[in-house]
Design a protein around this motif. Structure first.
Motif, PDB file in Angstrom:
ATOM      1  N   ARG A   1       0.834  -1.207   0.000  1.00 32.41           N
ATOM      2  CA  ARG A   1       0.000   0.000   0.000  1.00 32.41           C
ATOM      3  C   ARG A   1       0.865   1.252   0.000  1.00 32.41           C
ATOM      4  O   ARG A   1       0.577   2.220  -0.710  1.00 32.41           O
ATOM      5  CB  ARG A   1      -0.934   0.016   1.215  1.00 32.41           C
ATOM      6  CG  ARG A   1      -2.054  -1.005   1.203  1.00 32.41           C
ATOM      7  CD  ARG A   1      -2.979  -0.797   2.385  1.00 32.41           C
ATOM      8  NE  ARG A   1      -3.797   0.394   2.216  1.00 32.41           N
ATOM      9  CZ  ARG A   1      -4.454   0.995   3.213  1.00 32.41           C
ATOM     10  NH1 ARG A   1      -4.331   0.548   4.459  1.00 32.41           N
ATOM     11  NH2 ARG A   1      -5.201   2.061   2.968  1.00 32.41           N
ATOM     12  N   ILE A   2       1.917   1.240   0.793  1.00 36.23           N
ATOM     13  CA  ILE A   2       2.818   2.394   0.837  1.00 36.23           C
ATOM     14  C   ILE A   2       3.484   2.591  -0.522  1.00 36.23           C
ATOM     15  O   ILE A   2       3.536   3.715  -1.043  1.00 36.23           O
ATOM     16  CB  ILE A   2       3.883   2.209   1.934  1.00 36.23           C
ATOM     17  CG1 ILE A   2       3.236   2.339   3.318  1.00 36.23           C
ATOM     18  CG2 ILE A   2       4.999   3.233   1.780  1.00 36.23           C
ATOM     19  CD1 ILE A   2       4.192   2.115   4.465  1.00 36.23           C
ATOM     20  N   GLY A   3       3.982   1.506  -1.105  1.00 38.83           N
ATOM     21  CA  GLY A   3       4.644   1.616  -2.397  1.00 38.83           C
ATOM     22  C   GLY A   3       3.725   2.144  -3.475  1.00 38.83           C
ATOM     23  O   GLY A   3       4.109   3.014  -4.270  1.00 38.83           O
ATOM     24  N   MET A   4       2.497   1.654  -3.506  1.00 40.11           N
ATOM     25  CA  MET A   4       1.549   2.082  -4.529  1.00 40.11           C
ATOM     26  C   MET A   4       1.230   3.573  -4.391  1.00 40.11           C
ATOM     27  O   MET A   4       1.231   4.322  -5.376  1.00 40.11           O
ATOM     28  CB  MET A   4       0.263   1.250  -4.432  1.00 40.11           C
ATOM     29  CG  MET A   4      -0.749   1.535  -5.530  1.00 40.11           C
ATOM     30  SD  MET A   4      -2.216   0.475  -5.381  1.00 40.11           S
ATOM     31  CE  MET A   4      -1.460  -1.145  -5.541  1.00 40.11           C
ATOM     32  N   GLU A   5       0.986   4.024  -3.163  1.00 35.18           N
ATOM     33  CA  GLU A   5       0.640   5.426  -2.946  1.00 35.18           C
ATOM     34  C   GLU A   5       1.835   6.337  -3.226  1.00 35.18           C
ATOM     35  O   GLU A   5       1.684   7.416  -3.817  1.00 35.18           O
ATOM     36  CB  GLU A   5       0.142   5.628  -1.514  1.00 35.18           C
ATOM     37  CG  GLU A   5      -0.442   7.010  -1.243  1.00 35.18           C
ATOM     38  CD  GLU A   5      -1.683   7.302  -2.066  1.00 35.18           C
ATOM     39  OE1 GLU A   5      -1.797   8.446  -2.572  1.00 35.18           O
ATOM     40  OE2 GLU A   5      -2.522   6.398  -2.233  1.00 35.18           O
ATOM     41  N   PHE A   6       3.024   5.895  -2.830  1.00 38.31           N
ATOM     42  CA  PHE A   6       4.204   6.725  -3.057  1.00 38.31           C
ATOM     43  C   PHE A   6       4.510   6.831  -4.548  1.00 38.31           C
ATOM     44  O   PHE A   6       4.888   7.896  -5.044  1.00 38.31           O
ATOM     45  CB  PHE A   6       5.398   6.142  -2.298  1.00 38.31           C
ATOM     46  CG  PHE A   6       6.592   7.060  -2.239  1.00 38.31           C
ATOM     47  CD1 PHE A   6       6.454   8.382  -1.859  1.00 38.31           C
ATOM     48  CD2 PHE A   6       7.854   6.597  -2.557  1.00 38.31           C
ATOM     49  CE1 PHE A   6       7.556   9.239  -1.793  1.00 38.31           C
ATOM     50  CE2 PHE A   6       8.962   7.438  -2.501  1.00 38.31           C
ATOM     51  CZ  PHE A   6       8.807   8.767  -2.127  1.00 38.31           C
ATOM     52  N   LEU A   7       4.350   5.733  -5.290  1.00 41.68           N
ATOM     53  CA  LEU A   7       4.569   5.793  -6.733  1.00 41.68           C
ATOM     54  C   LEU A   7       3.531   6.680  -7.406  1.00 41.68           C
ATOM     55  O   LEU A   7       3.829   7.358  -8.401  1.00 41.68           O
ATOM     56  CB  LEU A   7       4.541   4.395  -7.341  1.00 41.68           C
ATOM     57  CG  LEU A   7       5.761   3.514  -7.087  1.00 41.68           C
ATOM     58  CD1 LEU A   7       5.605   2.172  -7.788  1.00 41.68           C
ATOM     59  CD2 LEU A   7       7.050   4.184  -7.553  1.00 41.68           C
ATOM     60  N   ASN A   8       2.313   6.697  -6.896  1.00 44.25           N
ATOM     61  CA  ASN A   8       1.298   7.606  -7.437  1.00 44.25           C
ATOM     62  C   ASN A   8       1.749   9.056  -7.274  1.00 44.25           C
ATOM     63  O   ASN A   8       1.551   9.889  -8.163  1.00 44.25           O
ATOM     64  CB  ASN A   8      -0.044   7.402  -6.727  1.00 44.25           C
ATOM     65  CG  ASN A   8      -0.765   6.156  -7.192  1.00 44.25           C
ATOM     66  OD1 ASN A   8      -0.506   5.653  -8.288  1.00 44.25           O
ATOM     67  ND2 ASN A   8      -1.662   5.646  -6.376  1.00 44.25           N
ATOM     68  N   LEU A   9       2.351   9.360  -6.136  1.00 43.53           N
ATOM     69  CA  LEU A   9       2.872  10.709  -5.908  1.00 43.53           C
ATOM     70  C   LEU A   9       4.026  10.988  -6.875  1.00 43.53           C
ATOM     71  O   LEU A   9       4.073  12.042  -7.518  1.00 43.53           O
ATOM     72  CB  LEU A   9       3.343  10.844  -4.465  1.00 43.53           C
ATOM     73  CG  LEU A   9       3.711  12.233  -3.926  1.00 43.53           C
ATOM     74  CD1 LEU A   9       3.753  12.203  -2.404  1.00 43.53           C
ATOM     75  CD2 LEU A   9       5.050  12.746  -4.436  1.00 43.53           C
ATOM     76  N   LEU A  10       4.945  10.022  -6.998  1.00 43.23           N
ATOM     77  CA  LEU A  10       6.122  10.227  -7.835  1.00 43.23           C
ATOM     78  C   LEU A  10       5.785  10.284  -9.320  1.00 43.23           C
ATOM     79  O   LEU A  10       6.590  10.762 -10.118  1.00 43.23           O
ATOM     80  CB  LEU A  10       7.146   9.115  -7.594  1.00 43.23           C
ATOM     81  CG  LEU A  10       7.821   9.102  -6.215  1.00 43.23           C
ATOM     82  CD1 LEU A  10       8.798   7.939  -6.124  1.00 43.23           C
ATOM     83  CD2 LEU A  10       8.536  10.421  -5.941  1.00 43.23           C
ATOM     84  N   SER A  11       4.620   9.817  -9.717  1.00 39.55           N
ATOM     85  CA  SER A  11       4.239   9.849 -11.132  1.00 39.55           C
ATOM     86  C   SER A  11       3.825  11.238 -11.592  1.00 39.55           C
ATOM     87  O   SER A  11       3.690  11.480 -12.795  1.00 39.55           O
ATOM     88  CB  SER A  11       3.094   8.861 -11.392  1.00 39.55           C
ATOM     89  OG  SER A  11       1.894   9.321 -10.783  1.00 39.55           O
ATOM     90  N   LEU A  12       3.621  12.163 -10.666  1.00 43.10           N
ATOM     91  CA  LEU A  12       3.197  13.516 -11.017  1.00 43.10           C
ATOM     92  C   LEU A  12       4.325  14.268 -11.712  1.00 43.10           C
ATOM     93  O   LEU A  12       5.505  13.937 -11.550  1.00 43.10           O
ATOM     94  CB  LEU A  12       2.743  14.257  -9.760  1.00 43.10           C
ATOM     95  CG  LEU A  12       1.518  13.658  -9.058  1.00 43.10           C
ATOM     96  CD1 LEU A  12       1.262  14.358  -7.731  1.00 43.10           C
ATOM     97  CD2 LEU A  12       0.295  13.745  -9.956  1.00 43.10           C
TER      98      LEU A  12
END
Length: 392
Positions: free
Chosen positions: A208-219
């Motif tokens: 869950r942490i990885g998925m949310e952090f990658l969503n942030l980094l995709s911006l």
């Protein structure tokens, strides 16, 4: 009274049929309202990806009404009240109004409700708790979300610390929304709560942490927000050894060269060039095999001049762009360039009298190395290189 502007998605005929199928209540009020991102993004004038509906109808009633109208439905999250309507122009999630019965920071036990405000109160941020009536386009706002949108302010609903204690992942969601929508200075109370409760992220699943952090980094430009996460002590909880300044340099390079932002490349920038650490992070964030391979390869980068075409031939276009951008190299040579296929096959070498086996492989490698070094010349030159390799 605020109204939802007309947008392309609001004119969908299949969406109108869906809303009609859900019908009205005893007072003639519609049983469905637009909610969340579709309302928020339309008010901001940006494209809408997904349309979600909220309804006081129970999931079983939703399925029954859709079936009667000939609309296929899938119980994608029926235990939490969500049914997905499969429509020609894209799926729409329909979720029954809810209120939290209990929460432990990782998951919530919910009960179905009939009060719209009660459903809004359990959401995370004020800008995500906006509802709109499909018929009148009236926007319902109980917590100041419209004002926050106007100021580009990301703010928790009610007590920020309580919202985070209900779901620890909201810390990372806060920073993702801040990176996407927020202005500076950020909401002090929200930042303070995230910093104070950062350690609670350790109780969440790494996936869950990885998925949310990658969503942030995709911006497009997550660097200022990631830098703020580091200053507040949040980044160290999920990614020790991260270098937010290196991410800022990469983003500047992407923008200078017109490269599309990329979450894995952004993650690679945060890490030192250490393949073993990259493997650990890939495991920690539960990255896919392809994502892990790319992250590790980025960690193997070396500084200095690089032949973009030769590198792309050996490791791939995407991986080469990562290396170049992370090192401040020029990706222009890769634009509109197709990676060539080595035109020489083993059979051609055997036909020249070389016995099949290791010697054929050695000759092929020798010719290929010269072919790459010369910039991928034509087939005639390849034959000359073969002659040279065979001593002819």
């Amino acid at each position: 009274m605020a109204e939802l502007p007309e947008a392309e998605w609001t004119r969908r005929t299949d969406l109108a049929a869906l809303i009609a199928a859900l019908g009205t209540d005893d007072n003639g009020q519609g049983n469905a309202r637009y909610v969340g991102g579709a309302v928020r993004d339309t008010l901001l004038g940006i494209p809408v990806k997904d349309v979600d509906l909220a309804t006081p109808l129970l999931p079983e009633a939703v399925i029954e009404r859709l079936t009667a109208a000939g609309i296929r439905s899938v119980p994608t999250g029926i235990e939490h009240g969500t049914v997905t309507a499969v429509l020609p122009e894209g799926p729409v999630e329909i979720t029954t109004l809810r209120h939290d019965v209990s929460t432990d920071g990782r998951r919530a036990t919910v009960a179905f409700a009939t009060d719209w405000r009660e459903d809004a109160a359990r959401r995370d941020f004020t800008i995500n708790a906006l509802y709109a009536d499909p018929a009148t386009r009236k926007v319902f706002d109980w917590f100041g979300g419209l004002s926050d949108l106007g100021y580009r302010r990301v703010r928790f609903i009610g007590d920020a610390r309580q919202r985070i204690r209900e779901d620890h992942l909201r810390i990372l969601r806060y920073f993702r929304f801040q990176a996407r929508f927020g202005s500076q200075p950020a909401d002090h109370e929200s930042e303070s709560a995230c910093a104070e409760l950062a350690a609670t992220l350790k109780g969440l699943s790494r996936e869950r942490i990885g998925m949310e952090f990658l969503n942030l980094l995709s911006l497009p430009d997550p660097a200022p927000t990631v830098m703020r996460m580091q200053e507040l002590g949040v980044l160290d909880v999920i990614l020790p050894h991260a270098d937010a300044a290196a991410l800022a340099r990469l983003v500047a390079e992407e923008q200078r060269q017109g490269a599309a932002p990329d979450a894995i490349r952004h993650l690679a920038a945060l890490l030192p060039p250490d393949p073993s650490l990259a493997e650990q992070v890939a495991a920690r964030f539960r990255l896919s095999g392809a994502q892990k391979k790319r992250l590790v390869h980025a960690a193997e980068r070396v500084s200095g001049p690089k032949n973009a075409h030769a590198l792309a031939y050996h490791v791939g276009r995407e991986e080469t762009e990562d290396w170049l951008l992370l090192d401040g190299g020029d990706i222009a040579p890769l634009k509109d360039w197709e990676i060539p296929v080595f035109p020489l096959k083993g059979g051609a070498v055997v036909a020249r009298g070389v016995t099949a086996g290791p010697e054929v492989a050695r000759v092929l490698l020798m010719v290929e190395a010269h072919w790459v070094a010369e910039g991928f010349p034509d087939a005639a030159r390849v034959q000359e290189l073969l002659d040279e390799a065979l001593g002819e």
